[in-house]
Design an enzyme around this catalytic site. Structure first.
Site, mmCIF file in Angstrom:
data_model
loop_
_atom_site.group_PDB
_atom_site.id
_atom_site.type_symbol
_atom_site.label_atom_id
_atom_site.label_comp_id
_atom_site.label_asym_id
_atom_site.label_seq_id
_atom_site.Cartn_x
_atom_site.Cartn_y
_atom_site.Cartn_z
ATOM 1 N N ASN A 117 0.840 -1.204 0.000
ATOM 2 C CA ASN A 117 0.000 0.000 0.000
ATOM 3 C C ASN A 117 0.868 1.244 0.000
ATOM 4 O OD1 ASN A 117 -0.458 1.904 2.532
ATOM 5 N ND2 ASN A 117 0.132 -0.119 3.334
ATOM 6 N N PHE A 121 -1.771 8.322 4.243
ATOM 7 C CA PHE A 121 -2.667 8.908 5.261
ATOM 8 C C PHE A 121 -3.843 9.695 4.678
ATOM 9 C CE2 PHE A 121 1.187 9.591 8.344
ATOM 10 C CZ PHE A 121 1.283 8.222 8.553
ATOM 11 N N SER A 183 5.464 5.206 8.860
ATOM 12 C CA SER A 183 4.824 4.884 7.583
ATOM 13 C C SER A 183 5.745 5.288 6.444
ATOM 14 C CB SER A 183 3.491 5.605 7.439
ATOM 15 O OG SER A 183 2.527 4.984 8.227
ATOM 16 N N ASN A 185 4.889 6.020 3.458
ATOM 17 C CA ASN A 185 4.191 6.707 2.368
ATOM 18 C C ASN A 185 4.001 8.207 2.565
ATOM 19 O OD1 ASN A 185 3.852 4.224 0.945
ATOM 20 N ND2 ASN A 185 2.311 3.702 2.489
ATOM 21 N N THR A 186 4.524 8.734 3.658
ATOM 22 C CA THR A 186 4.560 10.181 3.849
ATOM 23 C C THR A 186 6.030 10.574 3.750
ATOM 24 O OG1 THR A 186 2.587 10.253 5.217
ATOM 25 C CG2 THR A 186 4.155 12.060 5.508
ATOM 26 N N LYS A 225 5.433 3.661 17.277
ATOM 27 C CA LYS A 225 5.403 2.617 16.239
ATOM 28 C C LYS A 225 6.583 2.780 15.291
ATOM 29 C CE LYS A 225 2.513 0.256 12.873
ATOM 30 N NZ LYS A 225 1.174 0.094 12.327
ATOM 31 N N ASN A 254 5.717 -1.365 11.351
ATOM 32 C CA ASN A 254 4.958 -0.856 10.206
ATOM 33 C C ASN A 254 5.302 -1.713 8.974
ATOM 34 O OD1 ASN A 254 3.422 1.045 8.604
ATOM 35 N ND2 ASN A 254 3.776 2.491 10.277
HETATM 36 C C1 LIG Z 1 -3.842 -0.537 3.547
HETATM 37 C C2 LIG Z 1 -2.981 -0.323 4.758
HETATM 38 C C3 LIG Z 1 -3.004 0.900 5.412
HETATM 39 C C4 LIG Z 1 -2.210 1.120 6.536
HETATM 40 N N1 LIG Z 1 -2.272 2.323 7.180
HETATM 41 C C5 LIG Z 1 -1.541 2.509 8.316
HETATM 42 C C6 LIG Z 1 -1.633 3.728 9.027
HETATM 43 O O1 LIG Z 1 -2.401 4.631 8.697
HETATM 44 N N2 LIG Z 1 -0.849 3.863 10.138
HETATM 45 C C7 LIG Z 1 0.000 2.882 10.577
HETATM 46 O O2 LIG Z 1 0.680 3.051 11.598
HETATM 47 N N3 LIG Z 1 0.088 1.711 9.914
HETATM 48 C C8 LIG Z 1 -0.656 1.506 8.807
HETATM 49 N N4 LIG Z 1 -0.568 0.312 8.142
HETATM 50 C C9 LIG Z 1 0.369 -0.726 8.636
HETATM 51 C C10 LIG Z 1 -0.305 -1.735 9.545
HETATM 52 O O3 LIG Z 1 -0.817 -1.102 10.689
HETATM 53 C C11 LIG Z 1 0.685 -2.838 9.960
HETATM 54 O O4 LIG Z 1 1.729 -2.247 10.716
HETATM 55 C C12 LIG Z 1 1.289 -3.561 8.771
HETATM 56 O O5 LIG Z 1 0.329 -3.748 7.757
HETATM 57 C C13 LIG Z 1 1.862 -4.920 9.148
HETATM 58 O O6 LIG Z 1 0.868 -5.774 9.664
HETATM 59 P P1 LIG Z 1 0.154 -6.921 8.761
HETATM 60 O O7 LIG Z 1 1.249 -7.707 8.116
HETATM 61 O O8 LIG Z 1 -0.665 -7.696 9.731
HETATM 62 O O9 LIG Z 1 -0.687 -6.200 7.768
HETATM 63 C C14 LIG Z 1 -1.365 0.072 7.015
HETATM 64 C C15 LIG Z 1 -1.350 -1.165 6.363
HETATM 65 C C16 LIG Z 1 -2.143 -1.384 5.248
HETATM 66 C C17 LIG Z 1 -2.097 -2.733 4.565
#
Ligand SMILES: Cc1cc2nc3c(=O)[nH]c(=O)nc-3n(C[C@H](O)[C@H](O)[C@H](O)COP(=O)(O)O)c2cc1C
Length: 348
Positions: A117, A121, A183, A185-186, A225, A254
């Site tokens: 992704n 934000f 993150s 992506n910022t 985080k 993350n």
């Molecule tokens: C579509 C998407 C959006 C996410 N948005 C955020 C976010 O806004 N803030 C954040 O701290 N992590 C965000 N994450 C990261 C997740 O919170 C998590 O740390 C990461 O996906 C790893 O966990 P997983 O393997 O169970 O998905 C996002 C992940 C995905 C897939």
């Protein structure tokens, strides 16, 4: 083979992942509104024995939470709790509305049980989320954390201003605050994890927390985080800064900007990779964090969790809580119930 994997996921796969996500949130919002809907969600979850844990002074009904990014604007925490999740990390919020990156910005990598992704934000700003946060049930039998980040345009030098504004706004409604400096992506955000910014940022936020605690008569834990893509030296500095400032827990991790070998067509999309390929990185970082932080600092492990065995492995490596996001996409709405039943049945 469960119904979701055999029938539902193959159907959902035909649609854009973000559209499916938005529809899922809309369905949860509808279901959580009345008792019949909530019962339906509980039936999907199935019976789960209570497995409470206390972390940072907060009582969690179980160790499993939904990671940040799923319930961006705090719309469906009660629905997610009815599905079994003991805590919901809402957000990441920014002070003002921002559109995020152009769509498509979420990609499925089914052969890898992963997602990429590059959301950036997107959210309607903290005011929109406050509308929902204010309406959360209180008292409640699940924990709501609020993840906060910086506006895309805010220079790194001024980032503290954004985090402070968000802390002020959400403090009365959050059980804990997650400081998202990881993150991918910022642009520039992850630099806040570095020596140049982190110590000052954390000290400023802990200081403001003391004022807010006084004002509201409650100390809300601050959790940090972090990204999985850190060198051992960077990680050691982060732990030292977190301990020195008095942050209550570290959430790891993350999404990763690294690309372990992947098979799916979308593997070259830019953004953060989550799901199964992240699991080894997340687990390794957890073990290193446990070593660096000593036995007392609570750690929240996230990245590539799909099963009770994954959860047990993280707990054994020193996690107090775990979270998932991608696991819900691939395993479906029964994932929390399934994990919690298996955990309860496993020999302790
Ligand atoms: C579509 C998407 C959006 C996410 N948005 C955020 C976010 O806004 N803030 C954040 O701290 N992590 C965000 N994450 C990261 C997740 O919170 C998590 O740390 C990461 O996906 C790893 O966990 P997983 O393997 O169970 O998905 C996002 C992940 C995905 C897939």
């Amino acid at each position: 083979m469960p119904l979701y994997q055999q029938l539902v996921f193959p159907l959902l796969r035909r649609f854009d992942p973000e559209t499916v996500h938005d529809l899922t949130v809309a369905a949860l919002a509808l279901a959580q509104r009345n008792a019949a809907g909530r019962r339906l969600l509980q039936q999907i979850r199935g019976p789960v024995p209570p497995q409470p844990v206390v972390v940072s002074g907060l009582r969690f009904p179980n160790v499993l939470g939904i990671a940040a990014g799923f319930d961006k604007e705090a719309e469906v925490a009660p629905g997610l709790a009815a599905l079994g999740f003991g805590h919901v990390e809402v957000g990441t919020l920014t002070p003002y509305p921002q559109p995020g990156n152009p769509r498509p910005r979420i990609f499925r990598l089914p052969a890898d049980r992963a997602l990429i992704n590059r959301m950036g934000f997107p959210n309607r700003g903290v005011a929109a989320a406050l509308h929902h946060l204010r309406r959360l049930p209180r008292p409640r039998d699940f924990v709501v954390g609020v993840s906060i980040g910086k506006q895309k345009e805010t220079p790194l030098e001024d980032a503290a201003r954004d985090y402070l504004a968000l802390m002020d706004a959400v403090y009365p409604f959050a059980d804990y605050l997650a400081l998202n400096v990881s993150s991918p992506n910022t642009p520039g955000l992850r630099a806040l994890q570095g020596e140049r910014y982190l110590t000052a940022l954390l000290q400023t936020l802990v200081q403001r927390r003391a004022e807010l605690a006084e004002q509201h008569g409650a100390v809300r834990p601050l959790w940090l985080k972090v990204a999985p893509d850190l060198t051992p030296g960077e990680l050691a500095q982060i732990v030292a800064a977190a301990l020195a400032a008095g942050v209550e827990a570290i959430i790891a991790t993350n999404t990763t900007i690294s690309r372990p070998p992947l098979r799916s067509p979308h593997r070259d999309e830019s953004g953060g990779l989550s799901g199964a390929p992240l699991a080894p990185l997340s687990l390794e970082l957890l073990a290193r964090l446990r070593e660096l932080a000593g036995p007392d600092l609570p750690l929240v492990s996230v990245g590539g969790i799909f099963t009770a065995a994954d959860v047990a492995e993280r707990l054994a490596a020193g996690a107090a809580l775990v979270q998932l996001y991608t696991g819900l996409v691939y395993e479906g709405p029964q994932v929390a119930g399934r994990i919690l039943r298996a955990l309860a049945a496993a020999p302790q």
